[in-house]
Design an enzyme around this catalytic site. Sequence first.
Site, PDB file in Angstrom:
ATOM      1  N   TYR A  63       0.825  -1.434  -0.228  1.00 29.08           N
ATOM      2  CA  TYR A  63      -0.201  -0.408  -0.037  1.00 29.08           C
ATOM      3  C   TYR A  63       1.419   1.361  -0.073  1.00 29.08           C
ATOM      4  CZ  TYR A  63      -4.466  -3.054   1.627  1.00 29.08           C
ATOM      5  OH  TYR A  63      -4.626  -4.239   0.989  1.00 29.08           O
ATOM      6  N   HIS A 183      -8.613 -10.743  -9.748  1.00 31.86           N
ATOM      7  CA  HIS A 183      -8.323 -10.084  -8.276  1.00 31.86           C
ATOM      8  C   HIS A 183      -9.583  -8.905  -7.470  1.00 31.86           C
ATOM      9  CE1 HIS A 183      -6.680  -6.628  -5.744  1.00 31.86           C
ATOM     10  NE2 HIS A 183      -4.839  -7.275  -6.854  1.00 31.86           N
TER      11      HIS A 183
END
Length: 221
Positions: A63, A183
């Site tokens: 992230y 995903h």
Amino acid sequence: MNNDWQALFDQEIQKDYLKKIDYFLAREYKTKHIYPAAPNIFHAFQMTSLENTKVVIVGQDPYHGPGQAQGFSFSVPANFRLPPSLQNIYKELEMEYGHPIHRSGDLSDWAHQGVLLLNTILTVEEGKPLSHQNIGWQNFTNEAISWINKKEGPVAFLLWGAKAKSVLPLLTNPDHLILMSPHPSPFSANRGFFGNNHFKLANEYLISHGQTPIDWTRSNV
């Protein structure tokens, strides 16, 4: 590492690509905001030994927001809001197990049960996803996946999305389980991630090989 991954590090540190990454990151951490914090780059390997690895969930890169990255894929600290992909992972768990999931975004308990949460790229610049995709990390993570591939014990690989599926040529051991789907991102979850049943299928595979299944739904709130 304080575990059996140390042999991998001892091998790879002799290679030029890792020396170049080390030099590059030494400069980047001094001049930019790079995630995760330097001591946590290899956190996934520290938390889940090679011997204990039963499931591998392959992510992309960390992230890129302040404080989010912990050094293992999809996870955020317990006090952070759930990222969209992790929200969808929990939605899939709710569909598979038929009850609400009461969890923070911290997946440490999965890692301690033998789930290697492996990003293929281990660092990122703040606000710039995939900014470190060309510095050579895949040399290291591909080698780690190759080591897992050689394991005799059962391993389930969960490959979500095109980036994760890129490791497929490394997975040649017929005794291991390979599960693939789109995903969990909001852009693709409705195209086959929802309903993939991967968590239950991985556990059924582990149980069939005499292994303790993963408690995916345990509350950590």
